[in-house]
Enzyme design. Structure first.
Site, PDB file in Angstrom:
ATOM      1  N   ASN A 389      18.610 -48.143  -2.639  1.00  0.00           N
ATOM      2  CA  ASN A 389      17.904 -47.332  -3.441  1.00  0.00           C
ATOM      3  C   ASN A 389      18.261 -45.875  -2.826  1.00  0.00           C
ATOM      4  O   ASN A 389      18.793 -45.069  -3.831  1.00  0.00           O
ATOM      5  CB  ASN A 389      16.557 -47.552  -3.325  1.00  0.00           C
ATOM      6  CG  ASN A 389      15.616 -46.973  -4.624  1.00  0.00           C
ATOM      7  OD1 ASN A 389      15.970 -45.810  -5.006  1.00  0.00           O
ATOM      8  ND2 ASN A 389      14.772 -47.673  -5.113  1.00  0.00           N
ATOM      9  N   ASP A 390      17.654 -45.441  -1.739  1.00  0.00           N
ATOM     10  CA  ASP A 390      17.622 -43.893  -1.506  1.00  0.00           C
ATOM     11  C   ASP A 390      19.005 -43.635  -1.259  1.00  0.00           C
ATOM     12  O   ASP A 390      19.529 -42.414  -1.604  1.00  0.00           O
ATOM     13  CB  ASP A 390      16.941 -43.900  -0.234  1.00  0.00           C
ATOM     14  CG  ASP A 390      15.295 -44.055  -0.301  1.00  0.00           C
ATOM     15  OD1 ASP A 390      14.861 -43.892  -1.576  1.00  0.00           O
ATOM     16  OD2 ASP A 390      14.903 -44.630   0.689  1.00  0.00           O
ATOM     17  N   VAL A 391      20.011 -44.463  -0.788  1.00  0.00           N
ATOM     18  CA  VAL A 391      21.449 -43.886  -0.427  1.00  0.00           C
ATOM     19  C   VAL A 391      22.115 -43.718  -1.635  1.00  0.00           C
ATOM     20  O   VAL A 391      23.230 -43.306  -1.558  1.00  0.00           O
ATOM     21  CB  VAL A 391      21.990 -44.743   0.619  1.00  0.00           C
ATOM     22  CG1 VAL A 391      21.459 -44.707   1.751  1.00  0.00           C
ATOM     23  CG2 VAL A 391      22.152 -46.176  -0.035  1.00  0.00           C
ATOM     24  N   VAL A 392      21.661 -44.144  -2.900  1.00  0.00           N
ATOM     25  CA  VAL A 392      22.582 -43.734  -4.292  1.00  0.00           C
ATOM     26  C   VAL A 392      21.904 -43.040  -5.038  1.00  0.00           C
ATOM     27  O   VAL A 392      21.902 -42.914  -6.302  1.00  0.00           O
ATOM     28  CB  VAL A 392      22.897 -45.342  -4.624  1.00  0.00           C
ATOM     29  CG1 VAL A 392      24.018 -46.038  -3.727  1.00  0.00           C
ATOM     30  CG2 VAL A 392      21.753 -46.190  -5.136  1.00  0.00           C
ATOM     31  N   SER A 430      11.843 -44.498   1.191  1.00  0.00           N
ATOM     32  CA  SER A 430      11.289 -43.171   1.213  1.00  0.00           C
ATOM     33  C   SER A 430      10.215 -42.839   0.177  1.00  0.00           C
ATOM     34  O   SER A 430       9.528 -42.121   0.149  1.00  0.00           O
ATOM     35  CB  SER A 430      12.354 -42.099   0.909  1.00  0.00           C
ATOM     36  OG  SER A 430      12.855 -42.207  -0.427  1.00  0.00           O
TER      37      SER A 430
END
Length: 463
Positions: A389-392, A430
């Protein structure tokens, strides 16, 4: 005999360094771990022999063997009870035990040595070991609870943090300049040990969820430094070298993690994140999304020539790495090129995804870092995001109020078609909502990743 012992220590040191070198690649990491374990056994055996031959401390050898057996049983039990998804928690727990050892060794040394006649330099080194060991222990415990999802607070107090440093420095100065009327060195070591435990908690609490990989690296480095200090106290070359290796690699990894997240170490440790807004970061705002079925997903993948698989913590939770490999083989059989794109902080610790993919025997040549393909993500006909989720999250590039703003991401949104596999619409670790889900080229496939991939594989077989 001493010469032979030193030779064994040298061989152990070479084994440690060689083990770290082999751990640089998932394909050889298992052998690296084994080599390091053998090197440690050699070092322990040499130390035990030295105790008996030179110091005639046979009782200490019995105690050493007993403690090793207890530690082996505990370590074996913990490693088998923790799944790969919880491996970061286990690492934090083991790191906490390393810090606790440094704390106990330092305090114990202050009681058994005649500190009245020791040089001030030795005392300073010992107190530093006590402080770092205690801070690493309590900080790692906090990291353990945060990674387990049992603690969400990000409490930060500059006053309390400053107070800890003030007490440590002022009490130490008082002891060194008034040794005859001030508190004893043994009492000082106990007080600093207690303060270090409080400081470790204050040190780890402000760190946000997305920054946990950095915290783990920092705490590993601190434990290594504390171990090196213990090696200096006991004049143990092998302990000193081991501590230096752990400390230096921890520092280098911390630098790499900060670079990967485009965050300064100071901001991470002080818990300085962007302002959180309800719309941008809670994941509660309604999003207009498009859903997709496993059959439709299989059809898209079957007619794609370039496919990117972007794994995240969701893949770890569902243990879907073997299904990923099976899908990869099926798609390659249809003439597609499949690449796994890894973000440096994907999962809950550095290298988390690499370990999982290696566990499924996925060839390392098929795994690429985001920097290798980010400039050309448009070449992929389809990008499958499995639990990441956060890394894209494009908000990292566009929303200055997002908690992930400024963090380099995998630019999955540039692929011709994006398929996101999720259990539900909950936000990432996050807490930031992801505007990628609302893009025209993005569709969401809800369900357990392992089951969904199995269904997709069955659909592909029929094409």
């Amino acid at each position: 005999m001493v010469g032979i012992i030193n030779l064994v220590y040298l061989l152990s040191a070479i084994g440690f360094i060689g083990g770290i070198k082999l751990m640089a690649a998932p394909s050889s990491a298992r052998n690296g771990n084994l080599l390091s374990a053998v090197a440690m056994i050699l070092a322990i055996a040499a130390t035990a022999i030295l105790m008996v031959v030179q110091h005639h401390q046979l009782n200490n050898v019995y105690l050493l063997v007993a403690l090793l057996l207890v530690g082996t049983i505990i370590g074996k039990g913990l490693s088998q009870s923790y799944e790969m998804t919880r491996m970061p928690e286990l690492i934090s727990l083991f790191n906490a035990l390393g810090g606790l050892c440094a704390l106990i060794i330092g305090i114990n040394e202050s009681f058994i040595s005649d500190m009245a006649i020791e040089q001030s330099t030795i005392k300073i080194v010992l107190l530093l070991g006590v402080f770092l060991g205690g801070a690493s222990f309590s900080g790692s415990i906090i990291a353990f609870y945060k990674l387990a999802g049992k603690m969400k607070t990000s409490f930060r107090s500059k006053a309390l943090t400053f107070g800890c440093w003030f007490l440590v420095i002022s009490l130490s100065i008082w002891h060194f300049f008034q040794p005859n009327v001030a508190l004893s060195f043994q009492t000082l070591s106990l007080i600093i040990g207690a303060i270090s435990l409080v400081y470790g908690v204050l040190f780890a609490l402000p760190v946000g969820g997305a920054d946990m990989p950095v915290l783990i690296s920092v705490l590993n480095a601190v434990t290594g430094i504390a171990t090196a200090i213990s090696g200096m106290l006991f004049e143990s070359t092998i302990m000193l070298l081991g501590g230096i290796l752990v400390g230096s690699t921890g520092v280098l990894l911390t630098i790499q993690m900060c670079k990967a997240m485009n965050r300064s170490l100071k901001k991470v440790l002080l818990g300085q994140t962007a302002v959180v807004t309800k719309k941008g970061n809670t994941g509660e705002a309604l999003q207009e999304i498009q859903t997709i079925s496993t059959a439709e997903t299989a059809s898209i993948l079957a007619f794609s020539k370039n496919v990117a698989i972007i794994p995240g913590f969701g893949m770890a939770v569902s243990q879907a790495q073997k299904e990923c490999f099976e899908l990869q083989k099926r798609l390659q059989g249809l003439g597609a090129q499949v690449k796994y794109i890894i973000h440096p902080v994907a999962g809950r610790m550095p290298g988390h995804m690499n370990v999982l993919l290696a566990e499924a025997n996925i060839d390392y040549s098929d795994i690429v870092e985001m920097d290798e393909v980010n400039h050309n993500m448009g070449q992929f006909d389809a990008a499958i995001i499995i639990g990441a989720n956060d890394v894209v999250n494009p908000a990292a590039e566009t929303d200055s109020e997002s908690v992930v703003y400024g963090m380099p991401i995998i630019k999955a949104y540039q692929a011709k078609q994006v398929i996101v596999m999720k259990r539900g619409m909950s936000a990432g670790y996050s807490g930031a909502s992801n505007p990628l889900f609302e893009r025209a080229n993005c569709k969401l496939l809800f369900g357990d990743a392992k089951y969904s991939l199995h269904q997709i594989i069955e659909e592909v077989k029929m094409i």
